[in-house]
Design a protein around this motif. Structure first.
Motif, PDB file in Angstrom:
ATOM      1  N   SER A  37     -55.021  -7.097  14.336  1.00  0.00           N
ATOM      2  CA  SER A  37     -55.029  -6.862  12.888  1.00  0.00           C
ATOM      3  C   SER A  37     -55.443  -8.129  12.139  1.00  0.00           C
ATOM      4  N   SER A  38     -55.288  -8.080  10.825  1.00  0.00           N
ATOM      5  CA  SER A  38     -55.609  -9.265  10.018  1.00  0.00           C
ATOM      6  C   SER A  38     -54.346 -10.030   9.644  1.00  0.00           C
ATOM      7  N   LYS A  39     -53.209  -9.682  10.286  1.00  0.00           N
ATOM      8  CA  LYS A  39     -51.933 -10.340   9.962  1.00  0.00           C
ATOM      9  C   LYS A  39     -51.325 -10.972  11.207  1.00  0.00           C
ATOM     10  N   LEU A  40     -50.766 -12.157  11.038  1.00  0.00           N
ATOM     11  CA  LEU A  40     -50.036 -12.829  12.110  1.00  0.00           C
ATOM     12  C   LEU A  40     -48.541 -12.771  11.803  1.00  0.00           C
ATOM     13  N   LEU A  41     -47.730 -12.626  12.854  1.00  0.00           N
ATOM     14  CA  LEU A  41     -46.268 -12.706  12.729  1.00  0.00           C
ATOM     15  C   LEU A  41     -45.728 -11.760  11.642  1.00  0.00           C
ATOM     16  N   SER A  42     -46.265 -10.545  11.579  1.00  0.00           N
ATOM     17  CA  SER A  42     -45.904  -9.625  10.491  1.00  0.00           C
ATOM     18  C   SER A  42     -44.444  -9.172  10.561  1.00  0.00           C
ATOM     19  N   LYS A  43     -43.909  -8.977  11.772  1.00  0.00           N
ATOM     20  CA  LYS A  43     -42.498  -8.573  11.875  1.00  0.00           C
ATOM     21  C   LYS A  43     -41.563  -9.730  11.527  1.00  0.00           C
ATOM     22  N   VAL A  44     -41.981 -10.937  11.880  1.00  0.00           N
ATOM     23  CA  VAL A  44     -41.202 -12.119  11.512  1.00  0.00           C
ATOM     24  C   VAL A  44     -41.082 -12.173   9.992  1.00  0.00           C
ATOM     25  N   LYS A  45     -42.167 -11.868   9.314  1.00  0.00           N
ATOM     26  CA  LYS A  45     -42.212 -11.925   7.848  1.00  0.00           C
ATOM     27  C   LYS A  45     -41.181 -11.000   7.207  1.00  0.00           C
ATOM     28  N   VAL A  46     -41.077  -9.762   7.704  1.00  0.00           N
ATOM     29  CA  VAL A  46     -40.222  -8.775   7.033  1.00  0.00           C
ATOM     30  C   VAL A  46     -38.803  -8.714   7.597  1.00  0.00           C
ATOM     31  N   SER A  47     -38.574  -9.303   8.754  1.00  0.00           N
ATOM     32  CA  SER A  47     -37.267  -9.201   9.409  1.00  0.00           C
ATOM     33  C   SER A  47     -36.143  -9.735   8.521  1.00  0.00           C
ATOM     34  N   GLY A  48     -35.005  -9.043   8.596  1.00  0.00           N
ATOM     35  CA  GLY A  48     -33.827  -9.513   7.866  1.00  0.00           C
ATOM     36  C   GLY A  48     -34.043  -9.595   6.372  1.00  0.00           C
ATOM     37  N   GLY A  49     -34.809  -8.626   5.832  1.00  0.00           N
ATOM     38  CA  GLY A  49     -35.079  -8.623   4.400  1.00  0.00           C
ATOM     39  C   GLY A  49     -35.867  -9.842   3.943  1.00  0.00           C
ATOM     40  N   GLY A  50     -36.742 -10.330   4.833  1.00  0.00           N
ATOM     41  CA  GLY A  50     -37.566 -11.485   4.493  1.00  0.00           C
ATOM     42  C   GLY A  50     -36.926 -12.824   4.823  1.00  0.00           C
ATOM     43  N   ARG A  51     -35.748 -12.754   5.490  1.00  0.00           N
ATOM     44  CA  ARG A  51     -35.059 -14.011   5.863  1.00  0.00           C
ATOM     45  C   ARG A  51     -35.308 -14.383   7.322  1.00  0.00           C
ATOM     46  N   CYS A  52     -35.709 -13.410   8.133  1.00  0.00           N
ATOM     47  CA  CYS A  52     -35.956 -13.545   9.576  1.00  0.00           C
ATOM     48  C   CYS A  52     -34.677 -13.796  10.366  1.00  0.00           C
ATOM     49  N   ASN A  53     -34.205 -12.724  10.980  1.00  0.00           N
ATOM     50  CA  ASN A  53     -33.011 -12.777  11.837  1.00  0.00           C
ATOM     51  C   ASN A  53     -33.453 -13.309  13.205  1.00  0.00           C
ATOM     52  N   VAL A  54     -33.473 -14.639  13.348  1.00  0.00           N
ATOM     53  CA  VAL A  54     -34.112 -15.325  14.481  1.00  0.00           C
ATOM     54  C   VAL A  54     -33.464 -14.989  15.822  1.00  0.00           C
ATOM     55  N   THR A  55     -32.138 -14.957  15.847  1.00  0.00           N
ATOM     56  CA  THR A  55     -31.425 -14.674  17.093  1.00  0.00           C
ATOM     57  C   THR A  55     -30.005 -14.249  16.747  1.00  0.00           C
ATOM     58  N   HIS A  56     -29.138 -14.192  17.772  1.00  0.00           N
ATOM     59  CA  HIS A  56     -27.746 -13.790  17.562  1.00  0.00           C
ATOM     60  C   HIS A  56     -26.822 -14.837  18.179  1.00  0.00           C
ATOM     61  N   ASN A  57     -25.796 -15.183  17.463  1.00  0.00           N
ATOM     62  CA  ASN A  57     -24.858 -16.217  17.912  1.00  0.00           C
ATOM     63  C   ASN A  57     -23.917 -15.654  18.982  1.00  0.00           C
ATOM     64  N   ALA A  58     -24.473 -15.392  20.162  1.00  0.00           N
ATOM     65  CA  ALA A  58     -23.716 -14.738  21.236  1.00  0.00           C
ATOM     66  C   ALA A  58     -22.909 -15.767  22.033  1.00  0.00           C
ATOM     67  N   PRO A  59     -21.682 -15.404  22.443  1.00  0.00           N
ATOM     68  CA  PRO A  59     -20.864 -16.358  23.196  1.00  0.00           C
ATOM     69  C   PRO A  59     -21.370 -16.611  24.613  1.00  0.00           C
ATOM     70  N   ASP A  60     -22.024 -15.616  25.203  1.00  0.00           N
ATOM     71  CA  ASP A  60     -22.518 -15.801  26.573  1.00  0.00           C
ATOM     72  C   ASP A  60     -23.591 -14.760  26.896  1.00  0.00           C
ATOM     73  N   ILE A  61     -24.202 -14.936  28.042  1.00  0.00           N
ATOM     74  CA  ILE A  61     -25.317 -14.072  28.456  1.00  0.00           C
ATOM     75  C   ILE A  61     -24.861 -12.629  28.675  1.00  0.00           C
ATOM     76  N   LEU A  62     -23.672 -12.445  29.251  1.00  0.00           N
ATOM     77  CA  LEU A  62     -23.192 -11.085  29.522  1.00  0.00           C
ATOM     78  C   LEU A  62     -23.023 -10.307  28.215  1.00  0.00           C
ATOM     79  N   TYR A  63     -22.402 -10.940  27.224  1.00  0.00           N
ATOM     80  CA  TYR A  63     -22.208 -10.307  25.908  1.00  0.00           C
ATOM     81  C   TYR A  63     -23.561  -9.913  25.333  1.00  0.00           C
ATOM     82  N   MET A  64     -24.507 -10.857  25.390  1.00  0.00           N
ATOM     83  CA  MET A  64     -25.831 -10.637  24.807  1.00  0.00           C
ATOM     84  C   MET A  64     -26.558  -9.488  25.512  1.00  0.00           C
ATOM     85  N   SER A  65     -26.521  -9.500  26.834  1.00  0.00           N
ATOM     86  CA  SER A  65     -27.297  -8.509  27.595  1.00  0.00           C
ATOM     87  C   SER A  65     -26.814  -7.079  27.337  1.00  0.00           C
ATOM     88  N   LYS A  66     -25.544  -6.928  26.944  1.00  0.00           N
ATOM     89  CA  LYS A  66     -24.999  -5.592  26.687  1.00  0.00           C
ATOM     90  C   LYS A  66     -25.462  -5.011  25.348  1.00  0.00           C
TER      91      LYS A  66
END
Length: 408
Positions: A37-66
């Protein structure tokens, strides 16, 4: 001296992360990122209402993977190579600090997705990543030890390595060029969608949200708890979106026609609420029910539920007829809302389905069928619930693919 070339297909989060890390790590490598397309990183742009929900503050890998309805075991292995602390550090080293909110979602401290986009573009510029826009891929063909990436305009690129990070496709026919390369595709289905409730009077309350509701899909084991938002077309919010992710295939199979059962007060069930209301009839006896809302629900929702139960505005707690009391108890703990169809959640379109995970090595993201072919992001049959999980998978798989087969 440049003697090797990586072509990254897809200019989203996973593709960019692969491209900039590969260019940084391999000084003898030319990296070309192509975007259809003519746009780069379009989902990054709109994610989290335009704030970009970069990741999740998970305590460990098992919690995250679930938190991944599809791909749990795959991401668990991948997270051992690049996980949330690595993401936080990677951005911090490039001048982008992240903050965690109470629900675990992590955003740049600037509260702007542009911060993430600017960081990616700076990295691409710094390490000489070449970017080609409006370049759709029609085929990737093995050519001796190399790859031939054919584009819609008739041109082609020769590559030592190819990383496919083209995101999720809504239709299976969009995967034809990957099937031709020998990979099995799990049929794509929408995930993360809202519930349409045409004609339901509750839609008059659009904009009202409840901090914690429990929603069940009748006749299934699908059940979620969390914030719920009433919209002009039905229901949305994290609770509904998570339910849609876990039920993506099941709900598609019944063509998104089902009954959602809403418990507005998850601390109660029908029996315990009946006892609670009996007590309120004494303690609040002289007060009008429409004025006094003892459960902390939004006032307009409370009055709506009273009206739906047939409780007139002048009725006091002590005078509530037993028939209406039964109706109110039922509506508060098991309100039945027929759902007919779905709506994509804003522009944050996510699909389940994609390249079959058994054909990809999670420790390298390399195809088990075709050496030199890598995958990153949503093109694989991995999808997370809402809350930063899909982006973490994008960063992890992009970073691993950028190692070009080198294991730790």
């Amino acid at each position: 001296m440049i003697n090797k070339r990586l072509v990254v297909i897809g200019g989203g989060a996973a593709g960019f992360f692969c491209a900039v890390n590969a260019a940084r790590l391999h000084i003898d490598l030319e990296v070309i990122l192509i975007e259809k397309s003519s746009k780069l990183l379009s989902k990054v742009k709109v994610s989290g209402g335009g704030r970009c929900n970069v990741t999740h503050n998970a305590p460990d890998i098992l919690y995250m993977s679930k938190r991944y309805p599809r791909g749990q075991h795959f991401v668990k292995k991948a997270f051992n190579r690049f996980f949330v602390p690595d993401t936080i550090l990677w951005f911090k080293e490039r001048g982008v600090s992240l903050k965690a909110e109470a629900d675990g979602r992590m955003f740049p401290v600037t509260d702007s997705s542009q911060t993430i986009i600017d960081c990616m573009l700076r990295e691409a510029d710094k390490y000489g990543v070449k970017i080609r826009m409006n370049a759709a891929v029609t085929a990737i063909i093995k050519d001796g030890d190399d790859w031939n990436v054919q584009l819609q305009d008739g041109s082609s690129l020769k590559a030592t390595y190819v990383c496919v990070a083209a995101g999720g496709y809504a239709q299976v026919d969009k995967f034809t060029w990957l099937k031709a390369a020998g990979h099995q595709i799990i049929d794509p289905m929408p995930s993360l969608f809202t519930f349409n409730m045409p004609g339901n009077p509750i839609t008059a309350l659009m904009g009202i949200s409840v901090e914690e509701a429990m929603v069940k899909v009748a006749g299934t084991k699908l059940l979620e708890k969390g914030p719920l938002l009433i919209t002009h077309w039905g229901m949305s919010g994290p609770c509904i979106l998570r339910l849609s992710a876990w039920g993506a295939r099941e709900l598609a199979a019944i063509q998104y026609q089902f009954v959602a059962i809403i418990n507005w007060l998850p601390a109660f069930n029908e029996n315990t609420l009946r006892d609670e209301i009996q007590g309120l009839r004494f303690s609040l006896g002289g007060q009008k029910m429409h004025n006094k809302n003892p459960f902390g629900l939004p006032q307009r929702l409370w009055q709506f539920l009273l009206q739906q139960s047939g409780i007139a505005e002048e009725i006091r707690w002590a005078d509530m007829p037993s028939k209406e009391q039964h109706k109110l108890t039922k509506l508060l703990t098991a309100m039945e809302c027929p759902v007919k169809g779905k709506t994509t959640f804003k522009e944050e379109f996510v699909t389940c389905g994609g390249v079959q995970l058994s054909e990809i090595d999670p420790s390298t993201m390399e195809s088990r069928l075709a050496p030199g072919l890598f995958f990153a992001g949503e093109i694989m049959d991995v999808d997370g619930i809402t809350g930063g999980f899909n982006f973490q998978h994008a960063w992890t798989s992009g970073w691993i693919a950028a190692q070009l087969g080198q294991k730790a």
